[in-house]
Design a protein around this motif. Structure first.
Motif, mmCIF file in Angstrom:
data_model
loop_
_atom_site.group_PDB
_atom_site.id
_atom_site.type_symbol
_atom_site.label_atom_id
_atom_site.label_comp_id
_atom_site.label_asym_id
_atom_site.label_seq_id
_atom_site.Cartn_x
_atom_site.Cartn_y
_atom_site.Cartn_z
ATOM 1 N N LEU A 59 -37.666 -66.065 -3.791
ATOM 2 C CA LEU A 59 -37.921 -64.859 -3.010
ATOM 3 C C LEU A 59 -38.080 -63.633 -3.906
ATOM 4 O O LEU A 59 -38.935 -62.774 -3.655
ATOM 5 C CB LEU A 59 -36.769 -64.622 -2.019
ATOM 6 N N THR A 60 -37.270 -63.571 -4.971
ATOM 7 C CA THR A 60 -37.395 -62.445 -5.890
ATOM 8 C C THR A 60 -38.722 -62.519 -6.632
ATOM 9 O O THR A 60 -39.369 -61.494 -6.867
ATOM 10 C CB THR A 60 -36.236 -62.442 -6.905
ATOM 11 N N LEU A 112 -31.803 -59.704 -3.885
ATOM 12 C CA LEU A 112 -32.811 -58.795 -4.407
ATOM 13 C C LEU A 112 -34.181 -59.098 -3.801
ATOM 14 O O LEU A 112 -34.924 -58.179 -3.429
ATOM 15 C CB LEU A 112 -32.882 -58.915 -5.933
ATOM 16 N N GLY A 113 -34.503 -60.377 -3.688
ATOM 17 C CA GLY A 113 -35.776 -60.762 -3.093
ATOM 18 C C GLY A 113 -35.886 -60.329 -1.646
ATOM 19 O O GLY A 113 -36.929 -59.817 -1.211
ATOM 20 N N ILE A 114 -34.812 -60.520 -0.879
ATOM 21 C CA ILE A 114 -34.817 -60.132 0.530
ATOM 22 C C ILE A 114 -34.957 -58.627 0.670
ATOM 23 O O ILE A 114 -35.692 -58.127 1.539
ATOM 24 C CB ILE A 114 -33.535 -60.632 1.228
ATOM 25 N N VAL A 115 -34.258 -57.866 -0.185
ATOM 26 C CA VAL A 115 -34.352 -56.403 -0.140
ATOM 27 C C VAL A 115 -35.780 -55.949 -0.393
ATOM 28 O O VAL A 115 -36.321 -55.089 0.307
ATOM 29 C CB VAL A 115 -33.385 -55.771 -1.168
ATOM 30 N N TYR A 126 -43.265 -63.272 4.941
ATOM 31 C CA TYR A 126 -42.954 -64.176 3.841
ATOM 32 C C TYR A 126 -41.930 -65.243 4.234
ATOM 33 O O TYR A 126 -41.495 -66.023 3.386
ATOM 34 C CB TYR A 126 -42.423 -63.376 2.652
ATOM 35 N N SER A 127 -41.574 -65.281 5.512
ATOM 36 C CA SER A 127 -40.584 -66.256 5.966
ATOM 37 C C SER A 127 -41.099 -67.689 5.845
ATOM 38 O O SER A 127 -40.313 -68.637 5.861
ATOM 39 C CB SER A 127 -40.180 -65.964 7.419
ATOM 40 N N GLY A 203 -40.809 -75.548 0.902
ATOM 41 C CA GLY A 203 -39.856 -74.615 1.479
ATOM 42 C C GLY A 203 -38.591 -74.452 0.664
ATOM 43 O O GLY A 203 -38.095 -75.409 0.067
ATOM 44 N N ILE A 204 -38.090 -73.220 0.636
ATOM 45 C CA ILE A 204 -36.885 -72.901 -0.119
ATOM 46 C C ILE A 204 -35.674 -73.672 0.401
ATOM 47 O O ILE A 204 -34.816 -74.109 -0.367
ATOM 48 C CB ILE A 204 -36.615 -71.384 -0.053
#
Length: 277
Positions: A59-60, A112-115, A126-127, A203-204
């Motif tokens: 995500l970051t 950090l990625g989510i922020v 980006y979900s 997928g993550i």
């Protein structure tokens, strides 16, 4: 690709009449042996938590790519994944609780990625990285996966003995003039690259399971290193193909379906191994 598509059409799978399903099928055929190769050493080294941390850090990588205005954030994902893997490896050396260090890096990177991605409510776009969609795989993706697969097997052939010795007894490896730090860094970089090129497809939330479960299942019933690697590859391929077929028939997520098949095979081999012992 025309010849490969012709071969695929001869297989007894009705879904292969669609081009996007052909690409998805080829993708799982390439990813399964790649995950199997790296998964065996990941399980041997008790690095399941490490590979999970890399998945969350994607995500970051996506966020950094967006900040730089890139339409395709894959390069930033790979670069950040390599940086994080090397940083974790460096910091955890000599630490009595390496899982704590990995958790700190994983939590920080994911937050950090989510922020970054959630600014102005934009995270929903980006979900898809959380679930993945292998049906969107392109010929360019297939080529990239193939190159990484070939590169990984080449490096594996050169460094396997060193990797195995480092995982079993680092002190003995150093006494044999093996650069343990370099060997471990090469391995974690390979894992980082593999995880990042697969995130968008698998997928993550499921990528770590795809890396660990086939190797863990094979370990339950293997007697030596050779059988361990072959069984991991076979279980990975069976899980990948069966999961893809199930996802097509049931309309479910391909990554999650593959994980469920792999989990079922793990429990089967667990009881087989327990009975044999």
């Amino acid at each position: 690709m025309d010849f490969i598509n012709y071969i695929l059409e001869l297989l007894p799978f009705s879904f292969l009449q669609y081009d996007f399903m052909k690409n998805a099928f080829l993708a799982v055929l390439l990813l399964a042996p790649l995950f199997a190769l790296l998964g065996t050493m990941t399980v041997n080294n008790n690095m399941a938590f490490f590979s999970d941390a890399l998945g969350h850090s994607a995500l970051t990588g996506v966020g950094i790519g967006i900040l730089f205005g890139l339409r395709e954030p894959l390069f930033c994902m790979i670069a950040f994944g390599i940086f994080l893997s090397l940083a974790i490896t460096k910091v955890k050396d000599g630490m009595s609780s390496s899982d704590t260090i990995i958790s700190v890096f994983s939590s920080t990177a994911m937050a950090l990625g989510i922020v970054i991605l959630s600014q102005e409510g934009g995270f929903a776009k980006y979900s898809s990285y959380l679930i993945g969609d292998i049906l969107t795989v392109t010929e360019k993706d297939l080529l990239l996966i193939f190159v990484v697969l070939v590169l990984s097997y080449f490096i594996w052939a050169l460094l396997y003995n060193s990797l195995l010795l480092v995982s079993v007894n680092p002190s003995l490896a150093i006494s044999r003039n093996i650069n343990a730090t370099f060997t471990e860094n090469v391995f974690v970089v390979l894992v980082a690259i593999t995880v990042m090129i697969s995130i968008r497809l698998m997928g993550i939330l499921t990528i770590n399971s795809l890396l660990i479960l086939p190797a863990a299942a094979a370990r339950n019933i293997s007697n030596n290193a050779k059988s361990y690697h072959w069984l991991t590859t076979i279980i990975g391929l069976v899980s990948a193909v069966s999961g893809l077929v199930l996802s097509y028939e049931m309309g479910t997520s391909a990554g999650a379906s593959i994980v469920l098949v792999a989990a079922l095979l793990f429990f089967i081999t667990f009881f087989i191994g327990k009975k044999n012992k």
